[in-house]
Design a protein around this motif. Sequence first.
Motif, PDB file in Angstrom:
ATOM      1  N   GLY A  21      -7.361   6.409  35.527  1.00 33.06           N
ATOM      2  CA  GLY A  21      -6.357   7.178  36.170  1.00 33.06           C
ATOM      3  C   GLY A  21      -4.807   7.292  35.457  1.00 33.06           C
ATOM      4  O   GLY A  21      -4.067   8.079  35.776  1.00 33.06           O
ATOM      5  N   ASP A  22      -4.804   6.499  34.533  1.00 36.13           N
ATOM      6  CA  ASP A  22      -3.540   6.443  33.655  1.00 36.13           C
ATOM      7  C   ASP A  22      -3.454   7.763  32.753  1.00 36.13           C
ATOM      8  O   ASP A  22      -4.402   8.685  32.785  1.00 36.13           O
ATOM      9  N   GLU A  23      -2.245   7.953  31.986  1.00 35.50           N
ATOM     10  CA  GLU A  23      -2.275   9.328  31.316  1.00 35.50           C
ATOM     11  C   GLU A  23      -3.281   9.396  30.016  1.00 35.50           C
ATOM     12  O   GLU A  23      -3.609  10.353  29.988  1.00 35.50           O
ATOM     13  N   GLY A  24      -3.573   8.265  29.637  1.00 39.87           N
ATOM     14  CA  GLY A  24      -4.759   8.071  28.645  1.00 39.87           C
ATOM     15  C   GLY A  24      -5.895   8.472  29.065  1.00 39.87           C
ATOM     16  O   GLY A  24      -6.704   9.337  28.685  1.00 39.87           O
ATOM     17  N   HIS A  25      -6.405   8.328  30.296  1.00 38.24           N
ATOM     18  CA  HIS A  25      -7.517   8.502  30.952  1.00 38.24           C
ATOM     19  C   HIS A  25      -7.431  10.239  31.354  1.00 38.24           C
ATOM     20  O   HIS A  25      -8.579  10.679  31.015  1.00 38.24           O
ATOM     21  N   ARG A  26      -6.463  10.700  31.829  1.00 39.62           N
ATOM     22  CA  ARG A  26      -6.559  11.920  32.059  1.00 39.62           C
ATOM     23  C   ARG A  26      -6.532  12.810  30.782  1.00 39.62           C
ATOM     24  O   ARG A  26      -7.177  14.040  30.771  1.00 39.62           O
ATOM     25  N   GLU A  27      -6.058  12.225  29.603  1.00 32.46           N
ATOM     26  CA  GLU A  27      -5.855  13.052  28.475  1.00 32.46           C
ATOM     27  C   GLU A  27      -7.266  13.004  27.555  1.00 32.46           C
ATOM     28  O   GLU A  27      -7.614  13.390  26.627  1.00 32.46           O
ATOM     29  N   GLY A  28      -8.235  12.027  27.967  1.00 34.16           N
ATOM     30  CA  GLY A  28      -9.681  11.747  27.512  1.00 34.16           C
ATOM     31  C   GLY A  28      -9.546  10.938  26.287  1.00 34.16           C
ATOM     32  O   GLY A  28     -10.179  11.032  25.421  1.00 34.16           O
ATOM     33  N   TRP A  29      -8.587   9.644  26.438  1.00 31.75           N
ATOM     34  CA  TRP A  29      -8.731   8.918  25.216  1.00 31.75           C
ATOM     35  C   TRP A  29      -9.764   7.707  25.299  1.00 31.75           C
ATOM     36  O   TRP A  29     -10.520   7.986  26.447  1.00 31.75           O
ATOM     37  N   CYS A  30      -9.931   7.320  24.376  1.00 25.48           N
ATOM     38  CA  CYS A  30     -10.926   6.105  24.131  1.00 25.48           C
ATOM     39  C   CYS A  30     -11.085   5.084  25.140  1.00 25.48           C
ATOM     40  O   CYS A  30     -10.180   4.640  25.644  1.00 25.48           O
ATOM     41  N   LEU A  31     -12.328   4.896  25.516  1.00 24.30           N
ATOM     42  CA  LEU A  31     -12.563   3.969  26.838  1.00 24.30           C
ATOM     43  C   LEU A  31     -13.018   2.525  26.302  1.00 24.30           C
ATOM     44  O   LEU A  31     -13.305   1.771  27.030  1.00 24.30           O
ATOM     45  N   TYR A  32     -12.797   2.376  24.971  1.00 22.43           N
ATOM     46  CA  TYR A  32     -13.560   1.083  24.635  1.00 22.43           C
ATOM     47  C   TYR A  32     -12.638  -0.153  25.215  1.00 22.43           C
ATOM     48  O   TYR A  32     -13.343  -1.253  25.655  1.00 22.43           O
ATOM     49  N   GLU A  33     -11.261  -0.209  25.502  1.00 23.29           N
ATOM     50  CA  GLU A  33     -10.820  -1.310  26.061  1.00 23.29           C
ATOM     51  C   GLU A  33     -10.978  -1.269  27.688  1.00 23.29           C
ATOM     52  O   GLU A  33     -10.575  -2.337  28.420  1.00 23.29           O
TER      53      GLU A  33
ATOM     54  N   PRO B 134     -23.096  20.516  29.671  1.00 25.26           N
ATOM     55  CA  PRO B 134     -22.191  19.718  28.479  1.00 25.26           C
ATOM     56  C   PRO B 134     -21.439  18.671  29.490  1.00 25.26           C
ATOM     57  O   PRO B 134     -20.885  18.993  30.493  1.00 25.26           O
ATOM     58  N   ASP B 135     -21.067  17.637  28.756  1.00 19.71           N
ATOM     59  CA  ASP B 135     -20.359  16.357  29.006  1.00 19.71           C
ATOM     60  C   ASP B 135     -21.100  15.884  30.450  1.00 19.71           C
ATOM     61  O   ASP B 135     -20.266  14.766  30.925  1.00 19.71           O
ATOM     62  N   VAL B 136     -22.184  15.989  30.796  1.00 24.54           N
ATOM     63  CA  VAL B 136     -23.022  15.309  31.843  1.00 24.54           C
ATOM     64  C   VAL B 136     -23.455  14.209  31.138  1.00 24.54           C
ATOM     65  O   VAL B 136     -24.762  14.041  31.006  1.00 24.54           O
ATOM     66  N   TRP B 137     -22.676  12.968  31.345  1.00 24.55           N
ATOM     67  CA  TRP B 137     -22.967  11.361  30.748  1.00 24.55           C
ATOM     68  C   TRP B 137     -21.840  10.550  31.025  1.00 24.55           C
ATOM     69  O   TRP B 137     -20.797  11.242  31.426  1.00 24.55           O
ATOM     70  N   PRO B 138     -22.087   9.430  30.825  1.00 18.17           N
ATOM     71  CA  PRO B 138     -20.973   8.413  31.426  1.00 18.17           C
ATOM     72  C   PRO B 138     -19.676   8.855  30.848  1.00 18.17           C
ATOM     73  O   PRO B 138     -18.841   9.119  31.562  1.00 18.17           O
ATOM     74  N   ILE B 139     -19.692   8.965  29.556  1.00 22.06           N
ATOM     75  CA  ILE B 139     -18.299   8.947  28.740  1.00 22.06           C
ATOM     76  C   ILE B 139     -17.667  10.394  29.091  1.00 22.06           C
ATOM     77  O   ILE B 139     -16.687  10.603  29.020  1.00 22.06           O
ATOM     78  N   GLY B 140     -18.667  11.129  29.060  1.00 22.38           N
ATOM     79  CA  GLY B 140     -18.334  12.708  29.477  1.00 22.38           C
ATOM     80  C   GLY B 140     -17.685  12.803  30.789  1.00 22.38           C
ATOM     81  O   GLY B 140     -16.606  13.735  30.799  1.00 22.38           O
ATOM     82  N   ILE B 141     -17.785  11.925  31.682  1.00 24.23           N
ATOM     83  CA  ILE B 141     -17.247  12.159  32.757  1.00 24.23           C
ATOM     84  C   ILE B 141     -16.089  11.101  33.167  1.00 24.23           C
ATOM     85  O   ILE B 141     -15.445  10.921  34.238  1.00 24.23           O
ATOM     86  N   GLY B 142     -15.629  10.453  32.180  1.00 24.54           N
ATOM     87  CA  GLY B 142     -14.728   9.560  32.137  1.00 24.54           C
ATOM     88  C   GLY B 142     -14.937   7.977  32.292  1.00 24.54           C
ATOM     89  O   GLY B 142     -14.280   7.131  32.820  1.00 24.54           O
ATOM     90  N   ALA B 143     -16.406   7.675  32.403  1.00 25.20           N
ATOM     91  CA  ALA B 143     -16.813   6.206  32.793  1.00 25.20           C
ATOM     92  C   ALA B 143     -17.227   5.685  31.323  1.00 25.20           C
ATOM     93  O   ALA B 143     -17.972   6.311  30.502  1.00 25.20           O
TER      94      ALA B 143
END
Length: 362
Positions: free
Chosen positions: A228-240, A261-270
């Motif tokens: 939910g932070d700014e990076g999450h809303r902007e689509g930044w890397c989820l490695y951390e 398109p984008d229907v997979w975990p990283i595509g939906i922000g997980a």
Amino acid sequence: MVAAPFALAITDKLTPEAVASALGTVIRPPIIWLHFQDCTGCTETLLRPSQPDLGELILNVISLEYHETLMAGSGRQAEQALTEAVQRYSGKYVCVVEGSIPTKDNGIYMKLAGRPAMQVLEDVGGKAAAIIAIGSCASWGGIPSADPAPTGAVGVADLLPNKAIVNLPGCPPNPYTLLGVVLQFASSGTLPELDHERRPKFAYDRDIHEHCPRRAHFDAGRFVKQFGDEGHREGWCLYEMGCKGPDTHAGCSTRHFNEIPDVWPIGIGAPCIGCTEKSIAFRVPMFQVVQIHTTAEPPTTYAPIVAPQGKVSPVASGLVGLAAGALAGAGYVASRKFSNIPDDDRVPGSTPAQGKDSTNEP
């Protein structure tokens, strides 16, 4: 990347009829589909493809002889269908296994018609021409094998190590991967090239990190710190956030689910949980950061997103001017070597004489 087999290319045709036509006169391979400890998610994923869809797959591409979820019969009728199919197509059918097999306490935790799942697999799988273990559960045990693994769940290869087995791990795997394997077997009688985990290389030869749409953020050091932070809303890397993409071999980043398109975990922000990897999925905590074993490591320093602006010093200006003068002088000297004619205006960089057409001969 290893090229996809001919069979997977068939699934790119525009209509189910084109798929059936591409197979020509090839006999539809008989399929016997067994369910063990599973959630039926791997069967559910077969409802999503459209080229071909489930109906065309069953009626025109393969011959589905037994499938507990899809068949109309049950009880004695289902058992009779299974027995007859095994006898009729012995040594010729493909056995698809969904779900893990319990082995603890002689397999009492799952029985089919009074027989332990281990016995059913030995009987049906042992007479198959090839076995496709679909999903992580059938490939290596999946969720049922997570600690403390009360049923002693294992994958197909643990019980039938000498059979021709193709593992399609995933929770669930992409249905087109299954179609590619089945259609290659139908068209040529062969199985695709496999890796050391018996996974087809055309679908599992690269890790997700290589083709992840968020890879540029990883390289730039832009990481989501909290959902939910700014990076999450902007689509930044989820490695951390525990994303296992750098250590997970699968095609999710290039072939998405439900043909959307984008229907997979990283595509939906997980973050990716590494469901195709036996050493990661359901063993490494979901939000725990994994060690990166590839060369795709985050840089230790990053270029600033906004570069600070300063003043140009007089010394720097003088040096630039000196360099420009030197280049101009060198250019003049070089230009004199293009022609021996005085004031030849055809020489690159020369100025035509006043009143003289530069296109005329001197």
